[in-house]
Scaffold this active site. Structure first.
Site, mmCIF file in Angstrom:
data_model
loop_
_atom_site.group_PDB
_atom_site.id
_atom_site.type_symbol
_atom_site.label_atom_id
_atom_site.label_comp_id
_atom_site.label_asym_id
_atom_site.label_seq_id
_atom_site.Cartn_x
_atom_site.Cartn_y
_atom_site.Cartn_z
ATOM 1 N N TYR A 155 -26.090 -18.579 -25.189
ATOM 2 C CA TYR A 155 -25.854 -18.184 -23.793
ATOM 3 C C TYR A 155 -27.098 -18.457 -22.930
ATOM 4 O O TYR A 155 -26.999 -19.019 -21.829
ATOM 5 C CB TYR A 155 -25.494 -16.698 -23.787
ATOM 6 C CG TYR A 155 -25.093 -16.109 -22.462
ATOM 7 C CD1 TYR A 155 -23.801 -16.289 -21.957
ATOM 8 C CD2 TYR A 155 -25.983 -15.336 -21.723
ATOM 9 C CE1 TYR A 155 -23.421 -15.713 -20.753
ATOM 10 C CE2 TYR A 155 -25.605 -14.757 -20.518
ATOM 11 C CZ TYR A 155 -24.327 -14.946 -20.039
ATOM 12 O OH TYR A 155 -23.948 -14.371 -18.845
ATOM 13 N N LYS A 159 -27.370 -20.985 -19.731
ATOM 14 C CA LYS A 159 -27.736 -20.495 -18.395
ATOM 15 C C LYS A 159 -29.018 -21.162 -17.884
ATOM 16 O O LYS A 159 -29.141 -21.454 -16.693
ATOM 17 C CB LYS A 159 -27.866 -18.967 -18.407
ATOM 18 C CG LYS A 159 -26.549 -18.236 -18.709
ATOM 19 C CD LYS A 159 -25.429 -18.633 -17.751
ATOM 20 C CE LYS A 159 -24.203 -17.739 -17.869
ATOM 21 N NZ LYS A 159 -23.116 -18.164 -16.966
HETATM 22 P P1 NAP Z 1 -15.716 -11.700 -17.452
HETATM 23 O O1 NAP Z 1 -15.390 -10.373 -16.856
HETATM 24 O O2 NAP Z 1 -15.712 -11.862 -18.939
HETATM 25 O O3 NAP Z 1 -14.776 -12.805 -16.764
HETATM 26 C C1 NAP Z 1 -14.913 -14.154 -17.121
HETATM 27 C C2 NAP Z 1 -13.857 -14.971 -16.403
HETATM 28 O O4 NAP Z 1 -14.028 -16.340 -16.814
HETATM 29 C C3 NAP Z 1 -12.432 -14.579 -16.779
HETATM 30 O O5 NAP Z 1 -11.609 -14.669 -15.640
HETATM 31 C C4 NAP Z 1 -12.056 -15.635 -17.809
HETATM 32 O O6 NAP Z 1 -10.662 -15.924 -17.882
HETATM 33 C C5 NAP Z 1 -12.764 -16.843 -17.247
HETATM 34 N N1 NAP Z 1 -12.928 -17.891 -18.231
HETATM 35 C C6 NAP Z 1 -13.437 -17.799 -19.493
HETATM 36 N N2 NAP Z 1 -13.381 -19.005 -20.089
HETATM 37 C C7 NAP Z 1 -12.825 -19.878 -19.203
HETATM 38 C C8 NAP Z 1 -12.515 -21.250 -19.240
HETATM 39 N N3 NAP Z 1 -12.778 -21.997 -20.321
HETATM 40 N N4 NAP Z 1 -11.924 -21.802 -18.156
HETATM 41 C C9 NAP Z 1 -11.655 -21.077 -17.056
HETATM 42 N N5 NAP Z 1 -11.942 -19.758 -16.952
HETATM 43 C C10 NAP Z 1 -12.531 -19.163 -18.021
HETATM 44 O O7 NAP Z 1 -17.195 -12.183 -17.026
HETATM 45 P P2 NAP Z 1 -18.118 -11.717 -15.793
HETATM 46 O O8 NAP Z 1 -18.996 -10.620 -16.288
HETATM 47 O O9 NAP Z 1 -17.306 -11.543 -14.568
HETATM 48 O O10 NAP Z 1 -19.044 -13.018 -15.679
HETATM 49 C C11 NAP Z 1 -18.822 -14.032 -14.716
HETATM 50 C C12 NAP Z 1 -19.998 -14.994 -14.755
HETATM 51 O O11 NAP Z 1 -21.214 -14.287 -14.505
HETATM 52 C C13 NAP Z 1 -20.195 -15.661 -16.126
HETATM 53 O O12 NAP Z 1 -20.660 -16.976 -15.945
HETATM 54 C C14 NAP Z 1 -21.254 -14.813 -16.768
HETATM 55 O O13 NAP Z 1 -21.959 -15.511 -17.756
HETATM 56 C C15 NAP Z 1 -22.112 -14.506 -15.567
HETATM 57 N N6 NAP Z 1 -22.968 -13.337 -15.723
HETATM 58 C C16 NAP Z 1 -22.443 -12.095 -15.937
HETATM 59 C C17 NAP Z 1 -23.294 -11.011 -16.063
HETATM 60 C C18 NAP Z 1 -22.793 -9.616 -16.294
HETATM 61 O O14 NAP Z 1 -23.635 -8.714 -16.477
HETATM 62 N N7 NAP Z 1 -21.484 -9.355 -16.262
HETATM 63 C C19 NAP Z 1 -24.683 -11.194 -15.993
HETATM 64 C C20 NAP Z 1 -25.186 -12.475 -15.775
HETATM 65 C C21 NAP Z 1 -24.327 -13.546 -15.635
HETATM 66 P P3 NAP Z 1 -9.696 -15.087 -18.899
HETATM 67 O O15 NAP Z 1 -9.562 -13.731 -18.313
HETATM 68 O O16 NAP Z 1 -8.439 -15.894 -18.839
HETATM 69 O O17 NAP Z 1 -10.395 -15.101 -20.232
#
Ligand code: NAP
Length: 250
Positions: A155, A159
């Site tokens: 990861y 990133k």
């Molecule tokens: P999340 O709640 O797990 O949601 C991820 C979303 O991405 C879901 O809608 C999922 O669809 C979709 N997805 C996964 N694989 C995919 C693919 N191959 N094609 C299209 N869509 C796909 O994650 P989040 O926490 O909102 O994170 C969003 C972004 O922010 C990510 O890039 C994550 O790495 C980044 N981020 C998050 C955090 C945090 O603390 N949450 C911190 C830093 C960075 P499904 O529902 O269909 O699986």
């Protein structure tokens, strides 16, 4: 901020941060193509919410790590609206494991969904943005890509890759009126962080100067700004949205 007449694609917007970004962009007037990989129902729910606030949206299921799916996502957007102004590369997954136990499959999947997708989607929309001589590319990285995190070699590498990619694209397309920026969230309250053990969450909160996890809305507000006309002189940047967490390490 006014994004009326702008067409945006937000990848991974069925839930979490992507969903908040889609709703915020719609709130300020953009037409939003919402996307995720699994079930169409969450996407339709987001589209309905956008419709209820008087906005326009189009749900498209696609795996953003697949070049044929990405081509279809962009073709369907162009067929519906004729242009693409804003791309938010948000879709991401984590498959955590200490490096000695990390499988090649988990390495590949995380790199493909988090980084290859950013290459595929950005390349596919750029052709249209270059012709328009206007565009905004915003990619969701992570502070983990800057400071590292045990158990997240895959990861963190993906990133960190997004950050190098963003700075390069920013330089390649600046002369065409297109900006490229990354956002590096810290810990944000979504399904991704809900999986963490309670005592680990408490420990993390002690490391965050503001003392709490951010909300998806905190990220969405910054995305809307970077997507706006007003942010036109900001490119090649990484904006940490982390309650001050990385500041205490860097
Ligand atoms: P999340 O709640 O797990 O949601 C991820 C979303 O991405 C879901 O809608 C999922 O669809 C979709 N997805 C996964 N694989 C995919 C693919 N191959 N094609 C299209 N869509 C796909 O994650 P989040 O926490 O909102 O994170 C969003 C972004 O922010 C990510 O890039 C994550 O790495 C980044 N981020 C998050 C955090 C945090 O603390 N949450 C911190 C830093 C960075 P499904 O529902 O269909 O699986």
């Amino acid at each position: 901020m006014n994004l009326s007449n702008k067409i945006a694609i937000v990848t991974g917007s069925g839930r979490g941060i992507g969903r908040a970004i889609a709703l915020k962009l719609a709130e300020v007037g953009a037409t939003v193509v919402v996307n995720d990989i699994g079930d169409v129902q969450p996407l339709e729910a987001v589209a309905q919410e956008i419709g209820a606030m008087g906005g326009q949206s189009l749900p498209i299921l696609a795996d953003v790590s697949s070049s044929s799916d990405v081509a279809r996502l962009v073709e369907e957007t162009i067929a519906a609206y004729g242009r693409i102004d804003i791309l938010v590369n948000n879709a991401g997954i984590a498959r955590d494991q200490l490096l000695l136990r990390m499988s090649e499959e988990d390495w590949d999947r995380v790199l493909n969904v988090n980084l290859k997708s950013v290459f595929l989607c950005t390349r596919a929309v750029l052709r249209h943005m270059v012709k328009q001589r206007w565009g905004r590319i915003i990619s969701i990285a992570s502070i983990v890509g800057i400071v590292g995190n045990p158990g997240q070699a895959n990861y963190a590498s993906a990133k960190a890759g997004i950050i190098g990619f963003t700075r390069t694209v920013a330089k390649e397309v600046a002369s065409r009126g297109i900006t490229a920026n990354a956002i590096a969230p810290g810990f944000i309250d979504t399904d991704m962080t809900q999986r963490l053990k309670e005592e680990w969450k408490q420990e993390l909160k002690r490391q965050i100067p503001l003392g709490y996890f951010g909300s998806p809305r905190d990220v969405a507000e910054a995305v809307a700004f970077l997507a706006s006309e007003e942010a036109g002189y900001i490119t090649g940047q990484v904006l940490n949205i982390d309650g001050g967490m990385a500041a205490s390490w860097l």
